[in-house]
Design a protein around this motif. Structure first.
Motif, PDB file in Angstrom:
ATOM      1  N   UNK A 107       0.539  -1.390  -0.123  1.00 39.63           N
ATOM      2  CA  UNK A 107      -0.251   0.690   0.084  1.00 39.63           C
ATOM      3  C   UNK A 107       0.656   1.629  -0.164  1.00 39.63           C
ATOM      4  N   UNK A 108      -0.040   2.333   0.068  1.00 36.15           N
ATOM      5  CA  UNK A 108       0.712   3.865  -0.108  1.00 36.15           C
ATOM      6  C   UNK A 108       1.153   3.839   0.778  1.00 36.15           C
ATOM      7  N   UNK A 109      -0.155   3.674   1.845  1.00 34.30           N
ATOM      8  CA  UNK A 109       0.139   4.504   3.849  1.00 34.30           C
ATOM      9  C   UNK A 109       1.291   3.776   4.341  1.00 34.30           C
ATOM     10  N   UNK A 110       2.212   4.501   4.822  1.00 37.04           N
ATOM     11  CA  UNK A 110       3.030   4.029   6.067  1.00 37.04           C
ATOM     12  C   UNK A 110       2.803   4.945   7.316  1.00 37.04           C
ATOM     13  N   UNK A 111       3.238   4.226   8.243  1.00 39.18           N
ATOM     14  CA  UNK A 111       2.793   5.086   9.465  1.00 39.18           C
ATOM     15  C   UNK A 111       4.554   5.994  10.125  1.00 39.18           C
ATOM     16  N   UNK A 112       4.465   7.113  10.564  1.00 40.97           N
ATOM     17  CA  UNK A 112       4.632   7.648  11.073  1.00 40.97           C
ATOM     18  C   UNK A 112       4.100   8.267  11.933  1.00 40.97           C
ATOM     19  N   UNK A 167       8.707   3.171  18.257  1.00 39.94           N
ATOM     20  CA  UNK A 167      10.199   3.671  16.658  1.00 39.94           C
ATOM     21  C   UNK A 167      10.248   2.885  16.245  1.00 39.94           C
ATOM     22  N   UNK A 168       9.083   1.439  16.291  1.00 38.35           N
ATOM     23  CA  UNK A 168       9.657  -0.042  15.465  1.00 38.35           C
ATOM     24  C   UNK A 168       8.456   0.283  14.408  1.00 38.35           C
ATOM     25  N   UNK A 169       7.154   0.774  14.922  1.00 36.70           N
ATOM     26  CA  UNK A 169       6.253   1.617  14.047  1.00 36.70           C
ATOM     27  C   UNK A 169       6.543   2.056  12.906  1.00 36.70           C
ATOM     28  N   UNK A 170       7.449   3.074  13.018  1.00 37.17           N
ATOM     29  CA  UNK A 170       7.692   3.985  11.854  1.00 37.17           C
ATOM     30  C   UNK A 170       8.100   3.465  10.458  1.00 37.17           C
ATOM     31  N   UNK A 171       7.385   4.116   9.574  1.00 37.10           N
ATOM     32  CA  UNK A 171       8.087   2.997   7.699  1.00 37.10           C
ATOM     33  C   UNK A 171       7.025   2.476   7.922  1.00 37.10           C
ATOM     34  N   UNK A 172       6.452   1.218   8.616  1.00 43.26           N
ATOM     35  CA  UNK A 172       5.717  -0.160   8.135  1.00 43.26           C
ATOM     36  C   UNK A 172       4.322  -0.080   7.746  1.00 43.26           C
ATOM     37  N   UNK A 173       4.489  -0.896   6.709  1.00 41.77           N
ATOM     38  CA  UNK A 173       2.995  -0.428   6.189  1.00 41.77           C
ATOM     39  C   UNK A 173       1.797  -1.255   6.709  1.00 41.77           C
ATOM     40  N   UNK A 174       0.799  -1.468   6.114  1.00 41.23           N
ATOM     41  CA  UNK A 174      -0.838  -2.174   6.539  1.00 41.23           C
ATOM     42  C   UNK A 174       0.019  -3.638   5.511  1.00 41.23           C
ATOM     43  N   UNK A 175      -0.176  -5.019   6.568  1.00 43.40           N
ATOM     44  CA  UNK A 175       0.050  -5.920   6.567  1.00 43.40           C
ATOM     45  C   UNK A 175       1.423  -6.758   6.590  1.00 43.40           C
ATOM     46  N   UNK A 176       2.094  -5.304   6.616  1.00 48.45           N
ATOM     47  CA  UNK A 176       3.551  -5.843   7.322  1.00 48.45           C
ATOM     48  C   UNK A 176       3.516  -6.207   8.436  1.00 48.45           C
ATOM     49  N   UNK A 177       4.949  -7.350   9.276  1.00 54.65           N
ATOM     50  CA  UNK A 177       5.078  -7.836  10.333  1.00 54.65           C
ATOM     51  C   UNK A 177       6.718  -7.198  10.004  1.00 54.65           C
ATOM     52  N   UNK A 178       7.265  -6.458  11.531  1.00 50.37           N
ATOM     53  CA  UNK A 178       8.477  -6.388  11.632  1.00 50.37           C
ATOM     54  C   UNK A 178       8.535  -7.055  13.289  1.00 50.37           C
ATOM     55  N   UNK A 179       9.486  -7.297  13.360  1.00 48.42           N
ATOM     56  CA  UNK A 179      10.406  -7.803  14.361  1.00 48.42           C
ATOM     57  C   UNK A 179      11.586  -7.608  15.212  1.00 48.42           C
ATOM     58  N   UNK A 180      11.516  -6.691  16.110  1.00 52.17           N
ATOM     59  CA  UNK A 180      12.542  -5.459  17.218  1.00 52.17           C
ATOM     60  C   UNK A 180      12.839  -6.235  18.496  1.00 52.17           C
ATOM     61  N   UNK A 181      14.161  -6.217  18.069  1.00 51.05           N
ATOM     62  CA  UNK A 181      14.796  -6.225  19.312  1.00 51.05           C
ATOM     63  C   UNK A 181      15.025  -4.896  20.296  1.00 51.05           C
TER      64      UNK A 181
END
Length: 236
Positions: A107-112, A167-181
């Motif tokens: 998608x076009x939307x990203x988290x800011x 901070x981990x959410x910044x730049x994510x798109x819908x449907x994305x899965x991010x692993x952060x330590x």
């Protein structure tokens, strides 16, 4: 009488023991008290313990006096542990966060900063045997079963959300899965209070107890946490 002047060898040994201990019946040797008996009082257990405590406290005082002032301020505090670097993770030198995208999203939307989002998440105590304190995708077995688990709704940048999660959410798109330590410095701010008052918060009794045990432990326990974050929706 024997040639030693005593009736038996046993009596001779007893007399020598009396002389050694200075008990009544033994002659005191030395010019300061000729012909007088020596009476030595054996120290009690309490007196020995007190003398030993004085010696130990004196030694501790000397040791502390020899330490520099900078070292004295660190006594009783837990030193920062150098973070383990994972080569397949992106490392943020400013915050110490490490993350990688398991799913890129679309998608076009990203988290800011300021975005209102809906996420599903999982949490693991990396520094304490990899214990799960929250499971993603609803049921995960054991005490994490249940179909009524609510998704987490939050505003990115909200002070109630721990810094590392924001901070981990910044730049994510819908449907994305991010692993952060997340190192302790980017986790729950008031560790003495545990997770209370902050997001994300575990939704089960087992999860709450596990996370609180790690955060509130004042020992050398590693408080590094791992989160899997799935972005379900960007509301606004």
């Amino acid at each position: 009488p024997t040639m030693l002047g005593y009736k038996s060898c046993g009596e001779h040994r007893l007399h020598r023991l009396h002389r050694h201990l200075g008990r009544p019946g033994a002659e005191r040797q030395g010019p300061d008290a000729p012909g007088r008996e020596r009476n030595v009082r054996v120290a009690t257990l309490e007196e020995k313990t007190e003398r030993r405590s004085l010696l130990l406290s004196s030694g501790a005082t000397l040791l502390l006096a020899a330490l520099p002032a900078s070292a004295l301020t660190e006594i009783g505090s837990v030193p920062d542990k150098a973070p383990t670097r994972y080569p397949d993770y992106v490392f943020d030198a400013e915050t110490g966060l490490q993350y990688k995208d398991l799913e890129p999203g679309s998608g076009d939307k990203v988290v800011v900063d300021g975005s209102q989002v809906v996420v599903d998440w999982a949490g693991v105590t990396v520094g304490y045997y990899g214990r799960i304190f929250e499971a993603r995708n609803k049921t995960r077995g054991g005490s994490f079963t249940g179909d009524s688990k609510d998704y987490l709704r939050l505003t990115v940048g909200d002070e109630r959300v721990i810094p590392g999660f924001n901070k981990a959410l910044l730049g994510m798109k819908v449907g994305g899965v991010r692993r952060v330590i997340v190192p302790a410095s980017q986790g729950y701010p008031d560790q003495r209070a545990g997770f209370k008052g902050y997001l994300p918060a575990p939704g089960t009794f087992s999860g709450k107890r596990t996370l609180d045990f790690v955060l509130q432990n004042a020992g050398m326990m590693d408080k590094t946490l791992l989160f899997d974050i799935e972005l379900l929706k960007i509301v606004g």
